[in-house]
Design an enzyme around this catalytic site. Sequence first.
Site, PDB file in Angstrom:
ATOM      1  N   LYS A  69      50.254   7.994 -12.479  1.00 45.95           N
ATOM      2  CA  LYS A  69      51.368   8.098 -13.425  1.00 45.95           C
ATOM      3  C   LYS A  69      52.648   8.236 -12.604  1.00 45.95           C
ATOM      4  CE  LYS A  69      47.715   9.710 -15.906  1.00 45.95           C
ATOM      5  NZ  LYS A  69      46.423  10.180 -15.368  1.00 45.95           N
ATOM      6  N   ASP A 111      65.594   2.782  -9.865  1.00 44.09           N
ATOM      7  CA  ASP A 111      66.394   2.301  -8.733  1.00 44.09           C
ATOM      8  C   ASP A 111      65.739   2.831  -7.446  1.00 44.09           C
ATOM      9  OD1 ASP A 111      68.098   1.058 -10.552  1.00 44.09           O
ATOM     10  OD2 ASP A 111      69.365   2.832 -10.729  1.00 44.09           O
ATOM     11  N   LYS A 133      46.798  18.745 -13.145  1.00 41.21           N
ATOM     12  CA  LYS A 133      46.171  18.602 -11.832  1.00 41.21           C
ATOM     13  C   LYS A 133      47.163  19.134 -10.799  1.00 41.21           C
ATOM     14  CE  LYS A 133      45.298  14.643 -14.451  1.00 41.21           C
ATOM     15  NZ  LYS A 133      44.260  15.160 -15.312  1.00 41.21           N
ATOM     16  N   ASP A 183      49.867  30.154  -0.952  1.00 42.01           N
ATOM     17  CA  ASP A 183      50.797  31.136  -0.401  1.00 42.01           C
ATOM     18  C   ASP A 183      52.148  31.020  -1.091  1.00 42.01           C
ATOM     19  OD1 ASP A 183      48.727  32.000   1.147  1.00 42.01           O
ATOM     20  OD2 ASP A 183      49.367  30.960   2.961  1.00 42.01           O
TER      21      ASP A 183
END
Length: 413
Positions: free
Chosen positions: A115, A120, A292, A297
Amino acid sequence: MKCGWREGNQIQLLENGDQFYPAVFEAIAQAQQKIILETFILFEDEVGKKLHTALLKAAQRGVKAEVLLDGYGSPDLSDAFVGELTSAGVIFRYYDPRPRLLGLRTNIFRRMHRKIVVIDDRIAFVGGINYSAEHMSDYGPQAKQDYAVRVEGPVVADILQFEVENLPGQSPARRWWKRHHQAEENRHPGEAQALFVWRDNEEHRDDIERHYLKMLTQAKREVIIANAYFFPGYRLLHAMRKAARRGVSVKLIVQGEPDMPIVKVGARLLYNYLVKGGVQVYEYRRRPLHGKVALMDDHWATVGSSNLDPLSLSLNLEANLIIHDRTFNQTLRDNLQGIIVNDCKQVDESMLPKRTWWNLTKSVLAFHFLRHFPALVGWLPAHTPHLAQVPPPAQPEMETQDRVDPENTGVKP
């Protein structure tokens, strides 16, 4: 093509279609030269029609627009919907479309699951959000929880180059000896850094997985992974347990209300292994999880299209953005921590499958079947995926006084 870490980027986390779609439509409205958009799913619903309008307006003002949809994920767009875009000059392609068999879609493997949007050479979007109303929070109980990023800066050039090189006729020659890439090292960690990574079935088969493995190896304090379809290989599972056992807080968010029941079955097969190893597992209960994302850390994060399952890690075309930035990391952490506190149930001992010989046998068989599934698919007759461009609709011939009907050569009255 191999990308490196780029500095000086502006990166914004977008949650669900509520934030993602307005940002994409605004960027399309600002486009001056080129729009490249690819997605797994585009539905002809309220969201799809808004995208249609935005692309049509851009094409009508002279912007070159190219759309690539997956032939399995987006099989039912009407001729009128597509034809209006192609008539305006939009280049419209399907990735590996296949005819149906007895009304069923058969092209379920090696899909184009990315996706990506590039505007530009200025703006790009990478994530897991498709174009359908089910990604809006007002869709109802089945509204999907998902993420994407909007990025400006030097990494956009890498994403654009990737898109251009993967257009029809532009694919680089296959180089089997370069299939294995080490995860790109960030030798000068800083802020606003980004790395574009992808998975294909040629040279970059496990690039995304390698970055997850490297992240788990380097983690010192905390890892949070939120993944819709979680059934990775042993290497990644072992890396999660190993990180937890050396004192890292490892949290995994999976679907508690999945859109496909087999997803829950698959994830629960792993609960004993993970929980016994010190991994904190949370089931997201508010609605289907489609995200996803992951963080490590206080600086590392990733957002993209890649699930941690056999399809995404071994078969599909995927793309993620790896991000090194404390502000972005904290934004994503705040979001995921809020989900854990408000919308998740932690998996405890009472929820683990009982350790019986029968359950153990089922788990082992199911685990190895799912993990070897890509290899089994490899035995099927192979073919080279192709891109099918949709031509503009034929223009009707204009009737004139001088036109003679070939069926009637007589003089018109």
